[in-house]
Design an enzyme around this catalytic site. Structure first.
Site, short mmCIF file in Angstrom:
data_model
loop_
_atom_site.label_atom_id
_atom_site.label_comp_id
_atom_site.label_asym_id
_atom_site.label_seq_id
_atom_site.Cartn_x
_atom_site.Cartn_y
_atom_site.Cartn_z
N ASP A 8 0.96 -1.20 0.01
CA ASP A 8 0.06 -0.06 -0.02
C ASP A 8 0.89 1.13 0.05
O ASP A 8 2.33 1.45 -0.19
CB ASP A 8 -0.77 0.13 1.24
CG ASP A 8 -0.22 0.29 2.67
OD1 ASP A 8 0.93 0.51 2.72
OD2 ASP A 8 -1.00 0.47 3.55
N CYS A 65 3.33 -3.34 4.22
CA CYS A 65 2.30 -2.00 4.41
C CYS A 65 2.96 -1.56 5.58
O CYS A 65 4.25 -1.55 5.82
CB CYS A 65 0.88 -2.34 4.81
SG CYS A 65 0.46 -3.64 6.09
N THR A 67 2.55 -1.38 8.96
CA THR A 67 3.14 -2.54 10.05
C THR A 67 3.33 -3.88 9.37
O THR A 67 3.78 -4.80 10.17
CB THR A 67 1.89 -2.51 11.11
OG1 THR A 67 0.71 -3.13 10.53
CG2 THR A 67 1.71 -1.16 11.68
N ILE A 69 0.84 -5.90 9.18
CA ILE A 69 -0.22 -6.56 9.75
C ILE A 69 -1.38 -6.77 8.82
O ILE A 69 -2.17 -7.89 8.86
CB ILE A 69 -0.45 -5.96 11.21
CG1 ILE A 69 0.62 -6.00 12.23
CG2 ILE A 69 -1.79 -6.48 11.91
CD1 ILE A 69 0.49 -5.39 13.57
N HIS A 98 9.66 -24.29 8.16
CA HIS A 98 8.81 -25.27 8.93
C HIS A 98 7.20 -24.83 8.17
O HIS A 98 6.66 -25.58 8.39
CB HIS A 98 8.78 -24.79 10.19
CG HIS A 98 10.16 -25.30 10.96
ND1 HIS A 98 10.20 -25.39 12.40
CD2 HIS A 98 11.24 -25.97 10.33
CE1 HIS A 98 11.62 -25.94 12.50
NE2 HIS A 98 12.24 -26.08 11.53
C1 RB5 Z 1 -2.01 2.59 6.62
O1 RB5 Z 1 -1.87 4.00 7.31
C2 RB5 Z 1 -1.51 1.72 7.55
O2 RB5 Z 1 -2.91 1.63 8.07
C3 RB5 Z 1 -1.25 0.26 6.70
O3 RB5 Z 1 -0.41 0.59 5.99
C4 RB5 Z 1 -0.90 -0.63 7.44
O4 RB5 Z 1 0.03 -0.63 8.56
C5 RB5 Z 1 -2.06 -1.49 8.08
O5 RB5 Z 1 -1.91 -2.70 8.68
#
Ligand code: RB5
Length: 143
Positions: A8, A65, A67, A69, A98
């Site tokens: 992203d 992205c 994080t 996550i 693994h």
């Molecule tokens: C975008 O601001 C941010 O939320 C996205 O890059 C990511 O970290 C979401 O998990």
């Protein structure tokens, strides 16, 4: 080895750096976007990369992205995807050896570029060990 990569806006610059790193070979890298820092929704990119890897069009995928996550949660919704969020090289190696992970997820706002590059290389150079791990991965796939 064919790699699909996507990010992203939060991972855009890191994606560009990783593409540069992998262009040294021996990888064939397809950039699935995003193509600027303009705000976009990470599930769209994660779904695109995840589907292409699960369909066998690519050997492995990389998603970035802020994080790592969001892209990992989204990519793991695609059947056949085993996305692993890694912030160290040991986890990156284990994810392949693994867990037979097929999509590496990274947090561009968490990691420096040097570490991110090492994680990517470690992940791509590691191989699934099979054996007892194959039974466990099989169980994941049948959940
Ligand atoms: C975008 O601001 C941010 O939320 C996205 O890059 C990511 O970290 C979401 O998990």
């Amino acid at each position: 080895m064919k790699i699909a990569i996507g990010s992203d806006h939060g991972g855009f610059y890191a994606k560009e750096e990783i593409i540069k790193l992998l262009s040294e070979g021996p990888y064939e890298v397809t950039d699935m976007g995003t193509h600027s820092t303009e705000s976009c929704d990470y599930p769209d990119i994660a779904h695109q990369v995840g589907r292409a890897v699960a369909a066998g069009e690519y050997d492995l995928g990389i998603l970035i992205c802020g994080t790592g996550i969001g892209v990992s949660i989204a990519a793991n919704k695609v059947p056949g995807v085993r996305a692993a969020l890694c912030s160290d090289t040991y986890s990156a190696r284990m994810a392949r050896e693994h867990n037979d992970s097929n999509v590496l997820c990274l947090g561009a706002r968490v990691l420096g570029m040097g570490l991110m590059g090492d994680i990517v290389k470690t992940y791509l150079e590691s191989e699934f060990e099979g054996g007892r791990h194959a039974r466990r991965v099989g169980k994941i796939e049948s959940l």
